[in-house]
Design an enzyme around this catalytic site. Structure first.
Site, mmCIF file in Angstrom:
data_model
loop_
_atom_site.group_PDB
_atom_site.id
_atom_site.type_symbol
_atom_site.label_atom_id
_atom_site.label_comp_id
_atom_site.label_asym_id
_atom_site.label_seq_id
_atom_site.Cartn_x
_atom_site.Cartn_y
_atom_site.Cartn_z
ATOM 1 N N SER A 156 0.881 -1.392 0.196
ATOM 2 C CA SER A 156 -0.315 -0.276 -0.297
ATOM 3 C C SER A 156 0.470 1.069 0.534
ATOM 4 C CB SER A 156 -0.894 0.211 1.345
ATOM 5 O OG SER A 156 -1.724 -1.225 1.062
ATOM 6 N N GLU A 410 -5.927 -6.149 3.648
ATOM 7 C CA GLU A 410 -6.213 -7.224 2.789
ATOM 8 C C GLU A 410 -7.318 -7.245 1.635
ATOM 9 O OE1 GLU A 410 -4.085 -10.523 2.700
ATOM 10 O OE2 GLU A 410 -3.205 -9.792 4.197
#
Ligand SMILES: Cc1cc2nc3c(=O)[nH]c(=O)nc-3n(C[C@H](O)[C@H](O)[C@H](O)COP(=O)(O)OP(=O)(O)OC[C@H]3O[C@@H](n4cnc5c(N)ncnc54)[C@H](O)[C@@H]3O)c2cc1C
Length: 430
Positions: A156, A410
């Site tokens: 990320s 996730e």
């Protein structure tokens, strides 16, 4: 008596026949009964969760720090080790990994993540690395019981969360030195900056979007890899989350997971308009979704059990509160939802372990359901405990805070729905 023994023999013969194929070879029977090994591992992890993790949960949640002494305890008994994860993974049914995670997170999710956060980095190395890379880097993610280390998986970025194709961190190959040079900023990395080994997802060709991504190892103490701001969080507070900055960070060519030849082949295929077999970040997430779902289940089960016990003790209007249908029905539904989610988790874990393609995004289904169930169950648990449920004197408040991340990381719940809807429809739903 004689009749019944004949019937027994016939039933056995029918079962034997049903369990053998036309060529006579025995097929495994369908069973949801856990093997003795699975039960032993479940009980072992549960013992640690109950005896060591739970008593420490409130303290580390308040301190909002990595619980190094608890990780060390886990390493001493062999739970924090690649051997343990390898043993869980080796189970051909795929169930041991979710079972172990459920038990650990039943103890406490913040500490559970401090112990299991390394697994995401290990899964990336295991899934994408060469045997030499696995041998070199996986042990360094764990360290030794006397000197424990952590791993971090960094995909990320501030502008690339759900949309990993937006990853800007770049990796450029310096052919003269056989080195990769990484630049960029990673966000919300579990163990980011305090890990010994970081796995970084970077773009080697931005024009290819997520198909131009590759995974890199950043070895311990590499210049140019620094921790950024540590994130203060709503839940999972014993687990360290931070930005990671990569500033002209140079790593040897051998740190590209899978090797350069494989990457070049893959990029060439993509540039020719052929399908790439895998995307670096997606591959790691897909494999880990049932395990993450199992963690959410552990939190949900802990809150449900606590609320059930409480409801059987607490009296109002001269009777136990569980004797009110609304409370009892809530508890019944909590149990029902947890069990339903577990079946989805176990199915996906079995499919993943046995190489079955997730045709209907069964991995996403399991994580979506378990995450949503955990948030709902923990909220109901607070309600059942009333005012006590809302205080830090009782653990369900922490469990509720911890559960919320399971609809976010996730892949958010919306992204899981996107994946499922695309899989079932064949349409590119947006
Ligand atoms: C505690 C914690 C630990 C983490 N650990 C890691 C880690 O170890 N490594 C790592 O790489 N990352 C990690 N993350 C990051 C995490 O994976 C991301 O936060 C997550 O993927 C969501 O991305 P985002 O926060 O940018 O949300 P966004 O992508 O900005 O989403 C915001 C909202 O928009 C919705 N949305 C976005 N796109 C769509 C769409 N197409 N359709 C419908 N709705 C949409 C989302 O569902 C969400 O509700 C962690 C995050 C946290 C909070």
């Amino acid at each position: 008596m004689a009749d019944s023994s004949v019937a027994d023999v016939d039933a056995q013969a029918l079962l034997d026949e049903a369990n053998s194929t036309s060529n006579g070879s025995a097929e495994p029977k369908f069973s949801l009964e856990l093997s003795q090994d699975q039960k032993d591992i479940r009980d072992w992890v549960h013992g640690f969760a109950e005896g060591v993790v739970r008593p420490a949960a409130a303290e580390w949640d308040e301190r909002e720090e990595t619980p190094w002494p608890v990780i060390e305890e886990a390493a001493k008994i062999g739970l924090y080790s690649f051997e343990a994860v390898g043993q869980f993974w080796a189970d051909e049914t795929g169930l041991t990994l979710p079972i172990a995670n459920e038990e650990l997170f039943w103890g406490d999710a913040g500490i559970g993540m401090a112990i299991m956060g390394t697994t995401l980095a290990v899964a990336a190395i295991f899934g994408q690395g060469t045997p030499e890379q696995m041998g070199e880097w996986i042990p360094q993610c764990y360290g030794t019981p006397d000197d424990v280390k952590l791993g971090a998986f960094c995909a990320s970025e501030p502008d690339a969360g759900s949309d990993v194709s937006g990853i800007r961190t770049s990796a450029k190959y310096d052919e003269a030195k056989d080195e990769w040079v990484l630049n960029g900023q990673k966000a919300w990395a579990t163990n980011g900056g305090i890990a010994n080994v970081h796995v970084i997802i970077a773009s080697v060709d931005r024009e290819l979007g997520s198909r131009g991504h590759a995974a890199f190892i950043i070895p311990p103490n590499t210049k140019g890899c620094e921790q950024g701001a540590k994130v203060k969080k709503h839940g999972l507070r014993a687990s360290h989350t931070a930005d990671v900055h990569l500033d002209d960070c140079r790593v040897p060519g051998s740190c590209l997971l899978g090797g350069k030849e494989k990457l070049d082949e893959r990029l060439a295929r993509v540039r020719e308009g052929k399908k790439a077999k895998s995307q670096a970040a997606m591959q790691t997430f897909e494999a880990s979704r049932p395990t993450v779902g199992a963690q959410a289940l552990g939190i949900a089960r802990a809150a449900y059990e606590y609320a059930l016990d409480y409801a059987k003790e607490r009296e109002q209007f001269g009777k136990k509160i569980v004797e009110n249908q609304s409370i009892a029905f809530d508890l019944a539904n909590m149990k029902l939802e947890i069990d339903a989610a577990r079946l989805l988790v176990w199915r996906a874990a079995w499919m993943g372990r046995n190489g079955h393609k997730f045709e209907n995004a069964e991995g996403s289904m399991s994580k979506l359901k378990a995450g949503e169930v955990a948030v709902w169950v923990t909220e109901r648990a607070i309600q059942i405990l009333g005012g006590n449920g809302y205080t830090r004197e009782f653990p369900v408040e922490r469990m509720h805070r911890d559960s919320k991340i399971y609809t976010i990381f996730e892949g958010t719940s919306e992204i899981q729905q996107l994946v499922i809807s695309r899989a079932i429809s064949g349409f590119h739903i947006k």
